[in-house]
Design an enzyme around this catalytic site. Structure first.
Site, PDB file in Angstrom:
ATOM      1  N   ASP A 132      34.971   4.629  41.167  1.00 44.41           N
ATOM      2  CA  ASP A 132      34.844   5.999  41.671  1.00 44.41           C
ATOM      3  C   ASP A 132      34.866   7.027  40.546  1.00 44.41           C
ATOM      4  O   ASP A 132      35.529   6.836  39.514  1.00 44.41           O
ATOM      5  CB  ASP A 132      35.984   6.313  42.647  1.00 44.41           C
ATOM      6  CG  ASP A 132      35.836   5.597  43.974  1.00 44.41           C
ATOM      7  OD1 ASP A 132      34.743   5.070  44.233  1.00 44.41           O
ATOM      8  OD2 ASP A 132      36.820   5.558  44.732  1.00 44.41           O
ATOM      9  N   TYR A 133      34.196   8.135  40.785  1.00 47.77           N
ATOM     10  CA  TYR A 133      34.115   9.247  39.836  1.00 47.77           C
ATOM     11  C   TYR A 133      35.492   9.674  39.342  1.00 47.77           C
ATOM     12  O   TYR A 133      35.703   9.910  38.149  1.00 47.77           O
ATOM     13  CB  TYR A 133      33.408  10.416  40.534  1.00 47.77           C
ATOM     14  CG  TYR A 133      33.455  11.734  39.817  1.00 47.77           C
ATOM     15  CD1 TYR A 133      32.607  12.001  38.751  1.00 47.77           C
ATOM     16  CD2 TYR A 133      34.340  12.740  40.226  1.00 47.77           C
ATOM     17  CE1 TYR A 133      32.644  13.226  38.091  1.00 47.77           C
ATOM     18  CE2 TYR A 133      34.382  13.964  39.582  1.00 47.77           C
ATOM     19  CZ  TYR A 133      33.533  14.201  38.512  1.00 47.77           C
ATOM     20  OH  TYR A 133      33.578  15.408  37.867  1.00 47.77           O
TER      21      TYR A 133
END
Length: 294
Positions: A132-133
């Site tokens: 995830d970012y």
């Protein structure tokens, strides 16, 4: 070098234009207009051939998204945790996407830190999975076609071990297994308390070690929320301004992958972000000062 697709899909129901189908079914295509541009450039192909955007797909057709040989290289000095002539593991910082239709991605930075290799190399090093970012941690990278196939299959078959650390709201003791389906699919996570500490805003916080048995979207964050202990800084799933200033307190700290040239394993550990320990020290200090003054 082989022109290996980034992503492929098999058409189940025909009748759509190839650009519309690619946008709807390929994760690396962010918009319909982007799909049209890639079809025109020959980066989205139908059954291995360049076609017009208006071509209608049929059941059983294979639509493939290919890498752009002229894509820019991001001059970002990523930390390389492991590397050999076939593969690597790099440390992705929080706030960087792995891949997609942006210039600033981990994918675009890989050629800057991983030079070409001999033997069956990919055109560019390729991330094998996503992170995830908002999450920092190790990302497995293929440098050859054989490595891409082998490690992609290992992730699909759940032969990769992953371990995470998080700080969650509230006091959580012991070990827990969360079996809770997400988006209609089975999902399982293991949670172990590492230790709780006092916080002024919430009373308690707990550092936990996490092991995702399955790999669903935002699985750990959603399972911890269901357990009643959301991750600090999780603005997507938690309402309210509690501890959002320092980002998400979730990090991947270990990847355990099958070795490509033996029956052994490639085990790579990543450092825990410094904000974990600094947050705990600061909160314990604030708690102690507040109660001593009171």
């Amino acid at each position: 070098m082989r022109d290996v697709p980034l992503e492929t899909g098999i058409v189940a129901v025909g009748g759509e234009r190839v650009d519309a189908w690619a946008f709807a079914h390929l994760g690396g295509v962010p918009s319909r207009s982007n799909a049209r541009k890639r079809v025109k450039a020959g980066l989205i192909r139908l059954n291995g051939e360049r076609v017009e955007s208006s071509r209608v797909v049929r059941e059983g057709d294979v639509v493939a998204l290919h890498p752009d040989p002229d894509a820019p290289v991001l001059p970002l000095d990523l930390e390389v945790l492991y590397a050999d002539e076939a593969c690597a593991v790099v440390l992705k910082p929080a706030g960087l996407v792995v891949s997609g239709n942006r210039y600033r991605t981990l994918d675009q930075a890989l050629p800057h830190v991983l030079p070409p290799v001999a033997g069956d190399p990919l055109h560019r090093p390729r991330p094998v999975h996503r992170l995830d970012y908002e999450t920092a941690g190790p990302v497995a990278v293929a440098r050859t076609h054989a490595a891409l196939v082998a490690w992609s299959r290992a992730f699909e078959e759940r032969r990769v071990g992953k371990r995470y650390r998080a700080i969650v709201l509230g006091r959580l003791d012991g070990e827990h297994t969360v079996d809770l389906a997400l988006d209609g699919r089975e999902a399982c996570s293991r949670v172990r308390s590492v230790g709780s500490f006092r916080c002024l805003k919430t009373g308690w916080c707990t550092e936990v070690e996490l092991e995702p048995v399955t790999g669903r979207t935002h699985q750990l964050r959603r399972h911890l929320l269901a357990l009643g202990h959301p991750v600090l800084g999780d603005s997507r799933y938690v309402d309210g301004p509690v501890y959002r200033g320092n980002g998400l307190f979730l990090a991947s700290v270990l990847l355990d992958l099958p070795a490509l040239d033996s029956d052994g394993r490639v085990v790579v550990q990543a450092p825990l972000p410094a904000k974990f320990s600094s947050f705990r020290r600061r909160e314990e200090r604030r708690w102690s000062r507040w109660h001593s003054e009171g």
